[in-house]
Design an enzyme around this catalytic site. Sequence first.
Site, PDB file in Angstrom:
ATOM      1  N   GLU A  79      32.707  39.684  42.394  1.00  0.00           N
ATOM      2  CA  GLU A  79      34.076  39.219  42.638  1.00  0.00           C
ATOM      3  C   GLU A  79      34.713  39.963  43.809  1.00  0.00           C
ATOM      4  OE1 GLU A  79      35.114  36.599  41.446  1.00  0.00           O
ATOM      5  OE2 GLU A  79      33.837  36.298  39.687  1.00  0.00           O
ATOM      6  N   CYS A 131      39.511  38.525  32.840  1.00  0.00           N
ATOM      7  CA  CYS A 131      38.680  39.274  33.800  1.00  0.00           C
ATOM      8  C   CYS A 131      39.472  39.522  35.082  1.00  0.00           C
ATOM      9  CB  CYS A 131      37.373  38.529  34.091  1.00  0.00           C
ATOM     10  SG  CYS A 131      36.252  38.602  32.682  1.00  0.00           S
ATOM     11  N   HIS A 155      31.003  39.096  37.471  1.00  0.00           N
ATOM     12  CA  HIS A 155      30.918  38.090  36.405  1.00  0.00           C
ATOM     13  C   HIS A 155      29.454  37.727  36.134  1.00  0.00           C
ATOM     14  CE1 HIS A 155      35.207  36.389  36.146  1.00  0.00           C
ATOM     15  NE2 HIS A 155      34.800  36.560  34.904  1.00  0.00           N
TER      16      HIS A 155
HETATM   17  N1  PCA Z   1      35.281  36.617  30.463  1.00  0.00           N
HETATM   18  C1  PCA Z   1      36.648  36.160  30.536  1.00  0.00           C
HETATM   19  C2  PCA Z   1      37.455  37.198  29.829  1.00  0.00           C
HETATM   20  C3  PCA Z   1      36.481  38.024  29.074  1.00  0.00           C
HETATM   21  C4  PCA Z   1      35.169  37.653  29.621  1.00  0.00           C
HETATM   22  O1  PCA Z   1      34.085  38.194  29.336  1.00  0.00           O
HETATM   23  C5  PCA Z   1      37.081  35.874  31.963  1.00  0.00           C
HETATM   24  O2  PCA Z   1      36.254  35.484  32.784  1.00  0.00           O
HETATM   25  O3  PCA Z   1      38.265  36.033  32.268  1.00  0.00           O
END
Ligand code: PCA
Length: 187
Positions: A79, A131, A155
């Site tokens: 990210e 996140c 992610h």
């Molecule tokens: N993914 C979510 C929140 C917690 C997670 O593991 C997200 O992408 O915001």
Amino acid sequence: MEKLLLTGFEPFGKEKINPSEIIVKKMHGRNIGGKKVISQVLPVNFSCGEIIWREIENVAPRYILGLGLAGGRNQICLERIAINLSPENKKIFVDGADAYFSHLPLESILEELHKNNIPARISNSAGTYFCNYVMYYTLHYLKYRDLSIKAGFVHLPYIPEQVLDRDLPSMSLKTMEKAVEIVIRSI
Ligand code: PCA
């Protein structure tokens, strides 16, 4: 040894598993590339921001790597940016910057992942759920406390057992673990 705070999230929504939780629990206490990993699993609710602030103070890490699940994505996503928008579509901090950039060397991490044949890309949106929230909360805190801690967020896709009867992409836990190790080494 320099410490790296590694965070993952609990399962949320209809999911019973969150690969980020499994990975951070496995890596707790390990020495990866000269960095001592201190793991913390976060709840998927508004308390995650305060918890990360507390952990920054308690652990005093040199690095922070956040992990989370992005179900439906087919690659490891590095990210680039966290935006000032909460899961309730409000500003996270009224006086905060519109966005903060990851501190991590994304291009060279990506290169390392590809050299190891791991599908990965740089992502320009961490979404608008928790996140993005925790990534923003972290970067905002480091800026305002003027701390020289390098922080970023990655992610992860689903693992195969989460998509057995769904037409969705997944990646093996083993590959993801290797990816996280590479990210930690390359920070
Ligand atoms: N993914 C979510 C929140 C917690 C997670 O593991 C997200 O992408 O915001």
